[in-house]
Enzyme design. Structure first.
Site, PDB file in Angstrom:
ATOM      1  N   ARG A 288       0.864  -1.191   0.000  1.00 33.16           N
ATOM      2  CA  ARG A 288       0.000   0.000   0.000  1.00 33.16           C
ATOM      3  C   ARG A 288       0.896   1.235   0.000  1.00 33.16           C
ATOM      4  NH1 ARG A 288      -3.441  -3.258   3.845  1.00 33.16           N
ATOM      5  NH2 ARG A 288      -5.565  -3.206   3.023  1.00 33.16           N
ATOM      6  N   ARG A 324       0.961  -1.451  -5.227  1.00 37.69           N
ATOM      7  CA  ARG A 324      -0.259  -0.767  -5.658  1.00 37.69           C
ATOM      8  C   ARG A 324       0.020   0.724  -5.743  1.00 37.69           C
ATOM      9  NH1 ARG A 324      -5.447  -1.128  -1.950  1.00 37.69           N
ATOM     10  NH2 ARG A 324      -4.316   0.380  -0.684  1.00 37.69           N
ATOM     11  N   ASN A 436     -12.060  -5.847   0.872  1.00 33.17           N
ATOM     12  CA  ASN A 436     -12.562  -4.834   1.819  1.00 33.17           C
ATOM     13  C   ASN A 436     -13.502  -3.871   1.099  1.00 33.17           C
ATOM     14  OD1 ASN A 436     -10.586  -6.044   3.331  1.00 33.17           O
ATOM     15  ND2 ASN A 436      -9.138  -4.364   3.150  1.00 33.17           N
ATOM     16  N   ASP A 437     -12.987  -3.303   0.002  1.00 32.46           N
ATOM     17  CA  ASP A 437     -13.830  -2.358  -0.728  1.00 32.46           C
ATOM     18  C   ASP A 437     -14.898  -3.088  -1.539  1.00 32.46           C
ATOM     19  OD1 ASP A 437     -13.118   0.308  -0.079  1.00 32.46           O
ATOM     20  OD2 ASP A 437     -11.164  -0.087  -0.958  1.00 32.46           O
ATOM     21  N   ARG A 447     -17.436   0.751   5.039  1.00 30.42           N
ATOM     22  CA  ARG A 447     -16.600  -0.204   5.778  1.00 30.42           C
ATOM     23  C   ARG A 447     -16.204   0.300   7.152  1.00 30.42           C
ATOM     24  NH1 ARG A 447     -11.121  -0.246   2.080  1.00 30.42           N
ATOM     25  NH2 ARG A 447      -9.927  -0.777   3.912  1.00 30.42           N
ATOM     26  N   CYS A 486      -6.157  -9.809  -1.832  1.00 36.82           N
ATOM     27  CA  CYS A 486      -5.298  -9.071  -0.892  1.00 36.82           C
ATOM     28  C   CYS A 486      -6.131  -8.309   0.130  1.00 36.82           C
ATOM     29  CB  CYS A 486      -4.360  -8.131  -1.624  1.00 36.82           C
ATOM     30  SG  CYS A 486      -5.212  -6.819  -2.503  1.00 36.82           S
TER      31      CYS A 486
HETATM   32  C1  PEP Z   1      -9.302  -3.747  -0.244  1.00 42.05           C
HETATM   33  O1  PEP Z   1     -10.088  -2.840  -0.523  1.00 42.05           O
HETATM   34  O2  PEP Z   1      -9.638  -4.910  -0.008  1.00 42.05           O
HETATM   35  C2  PEP Z   1      -7.857  -3.466  -0.162  1.00 42.05           C
HETATM   36  C3  PEP Z   1      -6.982  -4.440  -0.022  1.00 42.05           C
HETATM   37  O3  PEP Z   1      -7.472  -2.163  -0.173  1.00 42.05           O
HETATM   38  P1  PEP Z   1      -7.588  -1.131   1.060  1.00 42.05           P
HETATM   39  O4  PEP Z   1      -7.987  -1.893   2.271  1.00 42.05           O
HETATM   40  O5  PEP Z   1      -6.244  -0.515   1.180  1.00 42.05           O
HETATM   41  O6  PEP Z   1      -8.639  -0.195   0.556  1.00 42.05           O
HETATM   42 MG    MG Z   2      -9.399  -0.999  -1.331  1.00 45.06          MG
END
Ligand code: PEP
Ligand code: MG
Length: 561
Positions: A288, A324, A436-437, A447, A486
Site C-alpha cells: 500500500r 499498488r 474490503n472495498d 466499511r 489481498c
Molecule cells: C481492499 O479494498 O480490499 C484493499 C486491499 O485495499 P484497502 O484496504 O487498502 O482499501
Molecule cells: Mg481498497
C-alpha cells in the site's frame, strides 16, 4: 459479568483492564471571551503552564518510545512550546479572547503558515493542530487526545482508530483493541491484525466502560465481557499457550494434497516488508504505497518515492512484490491528491481516479517504481486501485508500458470490475481482489461504520459470488490470468479455504496471519476446499456461510481461531 457482543476481527483471547481513548477535542466557540473575573495575565499564565505540561508529557512519552513513534512524539513536544504559537495566543488573550479560543486561533494561523511554506515545514502543520488540541485539553482538565499513556499493558477501547494512530500505538502496551464503532474492514481491524492484537469491533456500549474495568476479549468469537469469571480466565490462559504454536510458518502455502497457494504479505513500507520476510512471507501481495506518505502535504519527489519502494523490493530479492499505486481518498486522504470537501468520498475521486483530477502524479509514481525496480532484484508487479472499467485497465496498462513496467494489473474492488473481469483481464496481466472495498461497494455499506458490520463482511454470499465471477473471467478462453486476494478476507483462515476453493491463486494478508492461514489450509484438500466454497455460496446469509464452513473445519476450534 456483562457481555458486549461485537464482530471479531483479529483472533486471540486475553484479559486486561480498560483504558478509553479520549474523545476528540471540540473547537472552543468563535468569539469566546475571558470569563468574568479572570485577568489576561492569569489566562496567559494558565496558557503557558498548559503548554509546558503538554511539552513535558510528550517528552516523557518520547523517552519510552522507539523508532517512528519516538520521532513523532519528539517533534510534537517541541511544537508545544513554539514561540510563535504561544506569543500569537498571548496577544489574543491580551485583547480579551479566552485562553482556549486564543490557542485554537493561533494554532490555525501557525499551521496555515507552515502549510504555505511547503516541503518539510508543511509536514509540521498537522503537529501544530495536534498540539493545540492537547493544550486545550490541558486547559479544560480533560484527557489529551490520542492513544492514552500507560506504564502497564491495557485493553484500548475507542470509537474507532485512524491509520495515523498506529504511530503512537505501542503493541507491547496494548493487549487488545475494542471499538464501539468500526466494521470488519475498518482500519482498526487492519491495524489489529498487522500488530497481531486480538480485536473486536462494533461492540456497542463498550465506550461507556470506566477506565480500569477488567474485561475478557475474544477476538475470534467477537465478544467482550466485563468482570470475567474463572472459566473465561482459563480460556485466556489456554489461548496464551496455543498462540505460541501459531507463531511459525514453514514458508510454503499449500493444501493437504499439495495444491500450492503462495501466501504473501500486505505491507505499508520497508519496515513491514522486513518483518514479513522474517515471518516467512513468500512475497508481497499488496504494497500500500499511500501508507508511505500519509502525513505528507506535498507530493514526494521521484527519488524519494523510489527510495521508499526500493526498501520494500530489497526485502524480497527474486520474489514477487505487488505494488499498488497510490490509493488516496476516502479513509486514506492524502492532502496533495484528494479533496477533503467531497460529499461522498468513498464514491469520489479516489485511487486510480485521482489521475482524472491531478494528472502527472501517477506518471511520476510509475517512473519512480521503474527506477526502484532497476536497482533491485524483486519481481515487481504493479496494480492500480479502484479500476471500474476495461477502458481504465487498458489505459493503466499503457501508462505502465510507457514507464517500462512489465507486469501491469488491477485491483478488483469495485463490483463492476468483478462483473466485467474477463474484459478487464484481457487488458492487464493479473488482478487482485480487494475484498474490503468489494464488500463495502457490493453491500452499499460503509466499511468504517459499526452499525453496518453485519452487512459488511466478505462472508456475504453476494461477495463470494463476485469473487467466483472474477476467477471465471480470468479463466475465459485465451485469458488465463492469475487472480489473488489481498483484502482482509485472506487473513481469515476459514475464508482463506473458501477463497482457495473458489479458485484464487494467491492469498495476501498481514504477515502475522500467515501461520494461522497456512495451518488451516494444509488440513483440507483442494476438492474439500471447493466443496466448502460451494457450501458458503449456497448459504442464505453471511452468518450461516461462516457458521457452516467453520463447523466443517474443527481445526479452527483446536487452534483457538
Ligand atoms: C481492499 O479494498 O480490499 C484493499 C486491499 O485495499 P484497502 O484496504 O487498502 O482499501
Ligand atoms: Mg481498497
Amino acid at each position: 459479568m456483562q457481555n458486549f457482543p461485537g464482530v471479531g476481527v483479529s483472533p486471540g483471547r486475553v484479559i486486561g483492564t480498560v483504558k478509553q481513548m479520549p474523545k476528540p477535542i471540540s473547537e472552543p466557540p468563535a468569539g469566546e471571551q475571558l470569563p468574568a473575573g479572570t485577568t489576561a495575565e492569569e489566562a496567559t499564565a494558565a496558557l503557558k503552564a498548559a503548554s509546558q505540561a503538554v511539552h513535558d508529557d510528550l517528552k516523557a512519552r518520547a523517552a519510552h518510545a522507539t523508532g517512528d513513534g519516538k520521532a513523532v512524539l519528539e517533534a510534537t513536544a517541541l511544537m508545544a512550546k513554539d514561540t510563535m504559537l504561544i506569543k500569537g495566543a498571548a496577544k489574543l488573550v491580551a485583547r480579551g479572547t479566552s485562553a482556549e479560543r486564543a490557542i485554537w486561533e493561533s494554532g490555525s494561523s501557525v499551521s496555515e503558515m507552515l502549510h504555505n511554506l511547503g516541503g518539510y515545514m508543511a509536514e509540521r502543520a498537522t503537529d501544530v493542530l495536534d498540539v493545540r488540541a492537547r493544550i486545550v485539553a490541558e486547559l479544560r482538565g480533560v484527557p489529551a487526545p490520542g492513544i492514552p499513556a500507560s506504564n502497564t499493558p491495557f485493553v484500548l477501547v475507542a470509537e474507532d482508530l485512524a491509520p495515523a494512530d498506529t504511530a503512537t500505538l505501542d503493541p507491547n502496551k496494548v493487549l487488545a483493541l475494542v471499538t464501539a464503532g468500526g466494521g470488519p474492514q475498518s482500519h482498526t481491524a487492519i491495524i489489529a491484525r498487522s500488530l497481531g492484537l486480538p480485536a473486536v469491533v462494533a461492540a456497542v456500549g463498550v465506550d461507556k466502560l470506566p477506565d480500569g474495568t477488567e474485561v475478557y476479549v475474544d477476538g475470534a468469537a467477537g465478544n467482550v465481557t466485563a468482570d470475567p469469571d474463572e472459566s473465561l480466565r482459563a480460556a485466556a490462559e489456554a489461548w496464551a499457550a496455543t498462540a505460541s504454536l501459531l507463531a511459525e510458518f514453514s514458508g510454503t502455502g499449500a493444501t493437504a494434497d499439495g495444491h500450492l497457494v503462495p501466501l504473501l504479505a500486505n505491507v505499508g513500507g520497508g519496515k513491514d516488508a522486513g518483518a514479513a520476510a522474517a515471518l516467512g512471507a513468500q512475497g508481497v501481495g499488496l504494497f500500500r504505497t499511500e501508507f508511505c506518505f500519509l502525513e505528507r502535504d506535498t507530493e514526494p519527489s521521484v527519488e524519494e518515492q523510489a527510495a521508499a519502494y526500493k526498501s520494500v523490493f530489497d526485502a524480497f530479492p527474486g520474489k514477487k512484490v505487488v505494488l499498488r499505486t497510490l490509493d488516496a481518498g476516502a479513509d486514506k486522504p492524502l492532502p496533495f491528491l484528494t479533496d477533503s470537501t467531497e460529499p461522498n468520498p468513498a464514491l469520489g475521486v479516489r485511487g486510480y481516479r485521482t489521475d482524472f483530477t491531478t494528472p502527472g502524479v501517477l506518471d511520476r509514481q510509475l517512473e519512480a517504481i521503474a527506477l526502484a525496480e532497476k536497482q533491485s532484484e524483486a519481481d515487481v508487479w504493479v496494480m492500480a486501485p479502484m479500476i471500474s472499467t476495461a477502458e481504465e485497465a487498458a489505459r493503466f496498462a499503457s501508462m505502465c508500458a510507457d514507464a517500462g513496467i512489465k507486469t501491469p494489473g488491477v485491483m478488483v474492488e469495485v463490483p463492476s470490475a468483478a462483473l466485467t473481469a474477463e474484459a478487464i483481464l484481457r487488458e492487464v496481466s493479473f488482478a487482485s481482489l480487494g475484498t474490503n472495498d468489494l464488500t463495502q461497494y457490493a453491500m452499499a455499506a460503509d466499511r468504517q461504520l459499526g452499525p453496518l458490520a453485519n452487512l459488511n463482511t466478505p462472508w456475504q454470499p453476494a461477495v463470494l459470488r463476485l469473487v467466483g465471477l472474477t476467477v471465471e473471467g480470468s479463466r475465459a478462453e485465451g485469458n488465463n490470468k492469475p487472480v489473488g486476494v489481498c483484502g482482509e478476507a485472506a487473513a481469515d483462515p476459514a475464508l482463506a479455504v473458501v477463497l482457495t476453493g473458489l479458485g484464487v491463486s494467491t492469498l495476501s494478508m498481514t504477515a502475522r496471519s500467515l501461520a494461522a492461514v497456512a495451518a488451516v489450509l494444509k488440513t483440507v484438500t483442494l476438492e474439500e476446499a471447493q466443496q466448502l466454497a460451494k457450501l458458503a455460496l449456497s448459504a442464505p446469509s453471511a452468518t450461516e456461510a461462516r457458521a457452516w464452513v467453520r463447523e466443517k473445519l474443527p481445526v479452527l476450534e483446536e487452534l483457538g481461531l
